[in-house]
Design an enzyme around this catalytic site. Structure first.
Site, PDB file in Angstrom:
ATOM      1  N   CYS A  75       0.827  -1.200   0.000  1.00 16.96           N
ATOM      2  CA  CYS A  75       0.000   0.000   0.000  1.00 16.96           C
ATOM      3  C   CYS A  75       0.872   1.266   0.000  1.00 16.96           C
ATOM      4  CB  CYS A  75      -0.999  -0.067   1.146  1.00 16.96           C
ATOM      5  SG  CYS A  75      -2.468   0.905   0.830  1.00 16.96           S
ATOM      6  N   HIS A 161      -3.294  -5.445   1.751  1.00 20.06           N
ATOM      7  CA  HIS A 161      -2.593  -5.636   3.028  1.00 20.06           C
ATOM      8  C   HIS A 161      -2.589  -7.109   3.463  1.00 20.06           C
ATOM      9  CE1 HIS A 161      -2.146  -1.375   4.233  1.00 20.06           C
ATOM     10  NE2 HIS A 161      -3.247  -1.205   3.515  1.00 20.06           N
ATOM     11  N   GLU A 163      -0.686  -8.463   5.422  1.00 22.35           N
ATOM     12  CA  GLU A 163      -0.315  -8.534   6.848  1.00 22.35           C
ATOM     13  C   GLU A 163      -1.535  -8.427   7.762  1.00 22.35           C
ATOM     14  OE1 GLU A 163      -0.014  -6.026   4.881  1.00 22.35           O
ATOM     15  OE2 GLU A 163      -0.372  -4.126   5.913  1.00 22.35           O
TER      16      GLU A 163
HETATM   17  N1  GLN Z   1      -3.613   6.312   0.893  1.00 22.68           N
HETATM   18  C1  GLN Z   1      -2.321   6.039   1.456  1.00 22.68           C
HETATM   19  C2  GLN Z   1      -1.219   6.776   0.702  1.00 22.68           C
HETATM   20  O1  GLN Z   1      -1.480   7.393  -0.285  1.00 22.68           O
HETATM   21  C3  GLN Z   1      -2.021   4.548   1.443  1.00 22.68           C
HETATM   22  C4  GLN Z   1      -3.007   3.830   2.321  1.00 22.68           C
HETATM   23  C5  GLN Z   1      -2.453   2.613   3.008  1.00 22.68           C
HETATM   24  O2  GLN Z   1      -1.247   2.390   3.065  1.00 22.68           O
HETATM   25  N2  GLN Z   1      -3.341   1.850   3.601  1.00 22.68           N
HETATM   26  O3  GLN Z   1      -0.090   6.755   1.107  1.00 22.68           O
END
Ligand code: GLN
Length: 188
Positions: A75, A161, A163
């Site tokens: 992410c 995710h 994890e």
């Molecule tokens: N929206 C976040 C970003 O732009 C990422 C979201 C996340 O890691 N769950 O960094």
């Protein structure tokens, strides 16, 4: 295998729990220089970039990949690793040849869960979407046909995710890549 999770911000504790015993939290370039595997967790990529500024950590991540180590970003971590970031544009490491668009599912669908192909559980939280995949990038999992887990050599990136579920197969793939990279360098 020496595994670490970048613990400046975000859900690093969940990654630590998902990695083999002995994995550690890392916060400095020197600590990264002692690793074979580094995980960049989810969180807020803009905040992470600010915290990284002047730390030498980006350079340490580059050194890790150059000397045969493995990096896995989830992410926000995937956003840091990407070649190009949109929505809005921001600086990134350029360690995997993908273009990602931040927060690309829109406000209505802030977070959701879905079964991926193959059947990994996918937890998406204000997730980026991978809008372009370079020719050297392998797609390891998809959601509705679009790439959500990608790999270029020893660099892995997931927009979801793994994890945050009990399924350890994705972390297993990344850990296995450390072994493969070691065998390759031993054979040289
Ligand atoms: N929206 C976040 C970003 O732009 C990422 C979201 C996340 O890691 N769950 O960094």
């Amino acid at each position: 295998m020496r595994a670490g999770v970048l613990a400046l911000q975000g859900d690093f504790a969940a990654h630590l729990a998902a990695l083999p015993a002995g994995a550690t939290e890392v916060r400095t370039a020197a600590a990264i220089d002692a690793l074979d595997l580094l995980v960049l967790p989810g969180g807020e990529s803009t905040t992470m970039l600010k915290l990284l500024d002047g730390s030498g950590i980006e350079e340490a991540v580059r050194r890790l990949v150059a000397r045969g180590g493995v990096v896995f970003g989830t992410c926000a971590g995937a956003i840091l690793l990407a070649a190009e970031v949109r929505g809005p544009a921001q600086r990134s490491f350029g360690l995997i040849d993908v273009t990602v668009e931040r927060n690309a599912f829109g406000r209505q669908v802030d977070s959701f869960e879905a079964v991926l192909e193959p059947d990994y559980p996918g937890v998406f939280i204000r997730a980026p979407r991978i809008r372009r995949v370079g020719p050297g990038v392998e797609v390891l999992a998809r959601w509705k046909g679009e790439p959500v887990l990608v790999r270029e050599g020893r660099v892995f990136a997931a927009t979801f995710h793994p994890e945050l579920t009990a399924d350890r197969r994705v972390h297993g793939l990344v850990v296995a890549a450390v072994g493969t990279a070691r065998e390759a360098s031993a054979a040289r």
